[in-house]
Enzyme design. Structure first.
Site, PDB file in Angstrom:
ATOM      1  N   CYS A   2       0.820  -1.213   0.000  1.00 44.87           N
ATOM      2  CA  CYS A   2       0.000   0.000   0.000  1.00 44.87           C
ATOM      3  C   CYS A   2       0.858   1.269   0.000  1.00 44.87           C
ATOM      4  O   CYS A   2       2.004   1.255   0.433  1.00 44.87           O
ATOM      5  CB  CYS A   2      -0.867   0.031   1.239  1.00 44.87           C
ATOM      6  SG  CYS A   2      -1.871  -1.428   1.432  1.00 44.87           S
ATOM      7  N   ARG A  27       5.055  -0.064  -6.287  1.00 40.43           N
ATOM      8  CA  ARG A  27       5.069  -0.919  -5.104  1.00 40.43           C
ATOM      9  C   ARG A  27       4.109  -2.100  -5.246  1.00 40.43           C
ATOM     10  O   ARG A  27       4.167  -3.037  -4.454  1.00 40.43           O
ATOM     11  CB  ARG A  27       4.679  -0.090  -3.879  1.00 40.43           C
ATOM     12  CG  ARG A  27       5.699   1.001  -3.567  1.00 40.43           C
ATOM     13  CD  ARG A  27       5.118   2.034  -2.649  1.00 40.43           C
ATOM     14  NE  ARG A  27       4.795   1.496  -1.351  1.00 40.43           N
ATOM     15  CZ  ARG A  27       5.598   1.516  -0.311  1.00 40.43           C
ATOM     16  NH1 ARG A  27       6.782   2.059  -0.415  1.00 40.43           N
ATOM     17  NH2 ARG A  27       5.230   1.019   0.841  1.00 40.43           N
ATOM     18  N   TRP A  77      -3.016  -2.708  -1.416  1.00 40.06           N
ATOM     19  CA  TRP A  77      -2.679  -4.092  -1.754  1.00 40.06           C
ATOM     20  C   TRP A  77      -3.462  -4.925  -0.751  1.00 40.06           C
ATOM     21  O   TRP A  77      -3.196  -4.878   0.454  1.00 40.06           O
ATOM     22  CB  TRP A  77      -1.174  -4.298  -1.606  1.00 40.06           C
ATOM     23  CG  TRP A  77      -0.691  -5.646  -2.020  1.00 40.06           C
ATOM     24  CD1 TRP A  77      -0.378  -6.058  -3.291  1.00 40.06           C
ATOM     25  CD2 TRP A  77      -0.427  -6.763  -1.170  1.00 40.06           C
ATOM     26  NE1 TRP A  77       0.051  -7.357  -3.271  1.00 40.06           N
ATOM     27  CE2 TRP A  77       0.032  -7.818  -1.988  1.00 40.06           C
ATOM     28  CE3 TRP A  77      -0.534  -6.985   0.202  1.00 40.06           C
ATOM     29  CZ2 TRP A  77       0.374  -9.066  -1.484  1.00 40.06           C
ATOM     30  CZ3 TRP A  77      -0.186  -8.230   0.700  1.00 40.06           C
ATOM     31  CH2 TRP A  77       0.266  -9.257  -0.136  1.00 40.06           C
ATOM     32  N   ASN A 103      -1.864   2.076   5.903  1.00 37.90           N
ATOM     33  CA  ASN A 103      -0.961   0.980   5.517  1.00 37.90           C
ATOM     34  C   ASN A 103      -0.738   0.127   6.753  1.00 37.90           C
ATOM     35  O   ASN A 103      -0.542   0.676   7.848  1.00 37.90           O
ATOM     36  CB  ASN A 103       0.418   1.521   5.102  1.00 37.90           C
ATOM     37  CG  ASN A 103       0.395   2.224   3.770  1.00 37.90           C
ATOM     38  OD1 ASN A 103      -0.635   2.314   3.123  1.00 37.90           O
ATOM     39  ND2 ASN A 103       1.550   2.757   3.377  1.00 37.90           N
ATOM     40  N   GLY A 104      -0.709  -1.172   6.600  1.00 32.90           N
ATOM     41  CA  GLY A 104      -0.447  -2.054   7.738  1.00 32.90           C
ATOM     42  C   GLY A 104      -1.639  -2.951   8.008  1.00 32.90           C
ATOM     43  O   GLY A 104      -2.518  -3.116   7.150  1.00 32.90           O
ATOM     44  N   GLU A 487      17.222 -18.085  -7.441  1.00 32.35           N
ATOM     45  CA  GLU A 487      16.839 -16.748  -7.892  1.00 32.35           C
ATOM     46  C   GLU A 487      16.304 -16.783  -9.334  1.00 32.35           C
ATOM     47  O   GLU A 487      15.319 -16.112  -9.659  1.00 32.35           O
ATOM     48  CB  GLU A 487      18.047 -15.796  -7.759  1.00 32.35           C
ATOM     49  CG  GLU A 487      17.827 -14.381  -8.251  1.00 32.35           C
ATOM     50  CD  GLU A 487      16.686 -13.629  -7.575  1.00 32.35           C
ATOM     51  OE1 GLU A 487      16.135 -14.095  -6.574  1.00 32.35           O
ATOM     52  OE2 GLU A 487      16.330 -12.554  -8.084  1.00 32.35           O
ATOM     53  N   LYS A 491      12.532 -15.610 -10.307  1.00 25.89           N
ATOM     54  CA  LYS A 491      12.229 -14.583 -11.317  1.00 25.89           C
ATOM     55  C   LYS A 491      11.163 -15.105 -12.275  1.00 25.89           C
ATOM     56  O   LYS A 491      10.220 -14.409 -12.612  1.00 25.89           O
ATOM     57  CB  LYS A 491      13.487 -14.182 -12.115  1.00 25.89           C
ATOM     58  CG  LYS A 491      14.488 -13.350 -11.368  1.00 25.89           C
ATOM     59  CD  LYS A 491      14.091 -11.911 -11.160  1.00 25.89           C
ATOM     60  CE  LYS A 491      13.342 -11.652  -9.889  1.00 25.89           C
ATOM     61  NZ  LYS A 491      14.005 -11.567  -8.639  1.00 25.89           N
ATOM     62  N   GLU A 494       7.717 -15.381 -10.541  1.00 23.73           N
ATOM     63  CA  GLU A 494       7.115 -14.089 -10.207  1.00 23.73           C
ATOM     64  C   GLU A 494       6.447 -13.410 -11.392  1.00 23.73           C
ATOM     65  O   GLU A 494       5.368 -12.859 -11.247  1.00 23.73           O
ATOM     66  CB  GLU A 494       8.212 -13.112  -9.740  1.00 23.73           C
ATOM     67  CG  GLU A 494       8.629 -13.245  -8.331  1.00 23.73           C
ATOM     68  CD  GLU A 494       9.538 -12.089  -7.951  1.00 23.73           C
ATOM     69  OE1 GLU A 494      10.647 -11.997  -8.507  1.00 23.73           O
ATOM     70  OE2 GLU A 494       9.136 -11.295  -7.089  1.00 23.73           O
ATOM     71  N   HIS A 510      17.244 -37.438  -5.378  1.00 24.94           N
ATOM     72  CA  HIS A 510      16.607 -37.804  -4.109  1.00 24.94           C
ATOM     73  C   HIS A 510      15.106 -37.532  -4.127  1.00 24.94           C
ATOM     74  O   HIS A 510      14.493 -37.405  -3.079  1.00 24.94           O
ATOM     75  CB  HIS A 510      17.271 -37.069  -2.945  1.00 24.94           C
ATOM     76  CG  HIS A 510      18.709 -37.452  -2.770  1.00 24.94           C
ATOM     77  ND1 HIS A 510      19.107 -38.691  -2.316  1.00 24.94           N
ATOM     78  CD2 HIS A 510      19.848 -36.768  -3.051  1.00 24.94           C
ATOM     79  CE1 HIS A 510      20.425 -38.756  -2.299  1.00 24.94           C
ATOM     80  NE2 HIS A 510      20.906 -37.597  -2.753  1.00 24.94           N
ATOM     81  N   LYS A 609       6.006  -4.486  -4.067  1.00 26.68           N
ATOM     82  CA  LYS A 609       7.446  -4.205  -4.054  1.00 26.68           C
ATOM     83  C   LYS A 609       8.002  -4.246  -2.636  1.00 26.68           C
ATOM     84  O   LYS A 609       9.119  -4.674  -2.408  1.00 26.68           O
ATOM     85  CB  LYS A 609       7.702  -2.835  -4.688  1.00 26.68           C
ATOM     86  CG  LYS A 609       9.166  -2.478  -4.853  1.00 26.68           C
ATOM     87  CD  LYS A 609       9.818  -3.341  -5.915  1.00 26.68           C
ATOM     88  CE  LYS A 609      11.312  -3.127  -6.010  1.00 26.68           C
ATOM     89  NZ  LYS A 609      11.994  -4.278  -6.632  1.00 26.68           N
TER      90      LYS A 609
END
Ligand code: M6R
Length: 614
Positions: A2, A27, A77, A103-104, A487, A491, A494, A510, A609
């Site tokens: 947010c 964000r 968000w 926000n929060g 990573e 990517k 995402e 395994h 973000k």
């Protein structure tokens, strides 16, 4: 996540709020809204989806709104309640006079909601935030003072919040407060701004006051008053923001992600120019307050981080253990904070975070700080909460990263670990002169090598086209590039929503090998060095199960053409710095696959973000 913006002054509040929200779009968000004081009446506009939807909704009313000089705005968000117009902020009290952006997360919202409903409050949304609007209205009815009403209301809240609030009956006033979520008040000439992130206001002012937890700012167009919830008056400490006006321009690239991938060589050059001048010189890390005495007593290092920053930390572990002979533990912050951790004053705790605001990492470093550990923060945001609370700081200097998928900040974090490891080794006297000299030389050569990869990006785009139809991917690597596999897979997940998993290549047999057949591409990260032959054998095992084989390698061995259907070749590089080279083609591969699939590359669904909730 947010974003909040608030304004009070002589300018056009609508333009300033919408502009401030657009600067925080990067964000990640799913709805947006504004509340404006127009001719002594509060007008609220909100809409689900992107900011353009809100702009379109406002358009027919714009002429009457342009005269407004105060207001608050928000991009949301979703956490509690679906990403709908009704759940978008600002939220209003039953009487409609109190408007709140938040926000929060208000953790005790259910109890408060029950209580408020019993008192006759009518709830319109499924959000946790709406309780704040009703609580403030209830307190205001008693005390007739907005600041006091906010103090009383926030004393009832559990959880985290940055809040910006207006009341229709209190003219020329915006009240802002926070606990465990960032919020700053920008100081202009006869005007004030409120924001949860610097880019929202930096083009208007470079002066700002960072609010501390439980402080309440009462803002009029010509005066800023700050006190804490116990009514102690606080003298505002005005700081100059360490930012130039942020141009969020794609500079001709189709997406910010592609632009940020291309910025990587220059970022490395800048980091080196600042901290390592030549392969003969020492590393200088001005913000790192670690000395020989401390190192003498140091029994271990713990690194806490999330997502991409966690992957940078895994490389950090490898390099610090190699150069400094100190044991390093890595843990996702979200796990670290809910178990008994054996951290004490002889532990160095490193928090790694692009944003410096990630709630899990912030909680983790705060917990360790309480136990007496020295806290070193590696972040791209030297103005962030983590940076402000750190004992030592390495600003990674990647510049603002707009794309939700981290690329350049990752490379800068990894670079910071190399420099930190060399710095600690220098202090500790564990320097292997020839190894460090080779390492420094390799670091200095990196920008040129990355540029050479970028200049052949069309080859990666071709491979991406071929593989964009697959539903699953496995990335394998060993040693220092295990994190590169993680990573690279992250990517791809995402931004393309393809199921991609990173494994240590030796683990394939395994269990995961059971998944392999012709529908499963296996991407082997095959950088020359100590584990090259091992990964080659693991790749043979995958090939024998008919997996579609792709290699990423700095080897020129032509025999690889028999084993692999497609090969992404990169310039030869020392094994210890190979993760910085190896990640670049994987960033590009993920980018081009997402591009072919027509995904929203810079703002992937469901992601933010900066993740400021636990
Ligand atoms: O700001 P931080 O580095 O603390 O953020 C941690 C993660 O949320 C972040 O790395 C996330 O995984 C990114 N979207 C990765 O591209």
């Amino acid at each position: 996540m947010c974003g909040i913006v608030g304004y009070i002054g002589k300018g056009c509040a609508l333009d300033i709020l919408l502009n401030g929200l657009s600067k925080q779009e990067y964000r990640g968000y799913d709805s947006a809204g504004v509340a404006l004081m127009v001719n002594d009446k509060i007008e609220v506009f909100k809409e689900e989806g992107k900011l353009i939807n809100l702009r379109n909704k406002i358009k027919p009313h714009a002429s009457k709104l342009l005269s407004s000089h105060s207001g608050i705005g928000h991009i949301r968000w979703a956490t509690h309640g679906a990403p709908t117009t009704l759940n978008a902020h600002p939220h209003q009290s039953t009487c409609g006079k109190v408007v709140v952006v938040h926000n929060g997360i208000i953790e005790n919202f259910k109890e408060l909601k029950e209580e408020l409903e019993k008192c006759g409050c009518k709830f319109k949304s499924q959000t946790d935030t709406e309780v704040v609007a009703h609580l403030v209205a209830q307190e205001f009815a008693k005390v007739k003072n907005l600041t006091e009403a906010v103090c009383l209301a926030t004393k009832r809240l559990e959880g985290s919040y940055a809040l910006c609030i207006m009341h229709q009956d209190v003219k020329d006033t915006v009240v802002a407060t926070k606990r465990n979520a960032p919020l700053l008040v920008g100081v202009g000439d006869g005007e004030y701004f409120v924001a949860s992130d610097v880019p929202a206001i930096i083009e208007y002012t470079k002066k700002a006051v960072y609010l501390e937890d439980n402080q309440v700012a009462t803002i009029h167009s010509d005066f800023l008053g700050i006190m804490d919830v116990e009514h102690n008056i606080i003298t505002p400490h005005i700081e100059v923001l360490p930012w130039e006006s942020v141009s969020l321009s794609k500079m001709g690239y189709k997406h910010f992600m592609l632009k940020e991938i291309h910025e990587q060589p220059d970022i490395i050059r800048n980091i080196l120019a600042d901290k390592l001048h030549s392969s003969d010189s020492d590393v200088t890390l001005d913000g790192v307050n670690i000395d020989k005495v401390m190192l003498k007593h140091l029994n271990r290092i713990q690194v806490v981080a999330c997502g991409t920053s966690l992957h940078a930390a895994i490389i950090g572990k490898y390099i610090i253990e190699t150069l400094c002979d100190i044991a390093v533990d890595i843990e996702p912050s979200s796990e670290y904070i809910y178990r008994k951790t054996l951290t004490d004053k002889n532990t160095l705790v490193i928090g790694v975070s692009q944003s410096g605001e990630t709630a899990d990492t912030l909680t983790a470093v705060r917990q360790s700080k309480k136990r007496g550990s020295h806290i070193l923060i590696i972040t791209n945001r030297p103005d962030s909460t983590m940076a402000r609370e750190a004992d030592s700081l390495i600003p990674v200097n990647a510049g603002i990263e707009v794309s939700v998928a981290a690329t350049k900040s990752y490379i800068a974090q990894v670079m910071s670990f190399y420099l930190l490891a060399i710095h600690i080794a220098q202090l500790k006297g564990t320097v292997d002169e020839s190894l460090t000299a080779a390492l420094k030389h390799e670091l200095i050569m990196l920008p040129m090598k990355i540029e050479s990869i970028l200049s052949h990006k069309e080859q990666i785009a071709e491979i991406a086209k071929i593989y964009s139809g697959f539903k699953n991917f496995v990335f394998i690597a060993r040693g220092i590039n295990y994190a590169t596999a993680l990573e690279g897979a992250l990517k791809l997940k995402e931004i393309s929503y393809i199921n991609a998993t990173g494994y240590p290549a030796g683990e394939l047999k395994h269990g995961p090998i059971a998944m392999l057949d012709e529908t499963m591409p296996v991407l082997s990260i095959l950088m020359t060095g100590s584990v090259y032959d091992k990964i080659l054998s693991n790749s043979e095992e995958a090939k024998a199960r008919n997996a579609r084989m792709i290699a990423l390698t700095d080897s020129e061995d032509e025999k690889l053409d028999e084993l692999f259907e497609h090969i992404m070749r990169v310039p030869q590089v020392h094994e210890l710095v190979s993760p910085i080279i190896a990640i670049v083609p994987l960033q590009l591969l993920a980018y081009y696959i997402a591009e072919y699939l027509g995904k929203d590359v810079d703002q992937p669904r469901n992601l933010a973000k900066s993740v400021t909730v636990e």
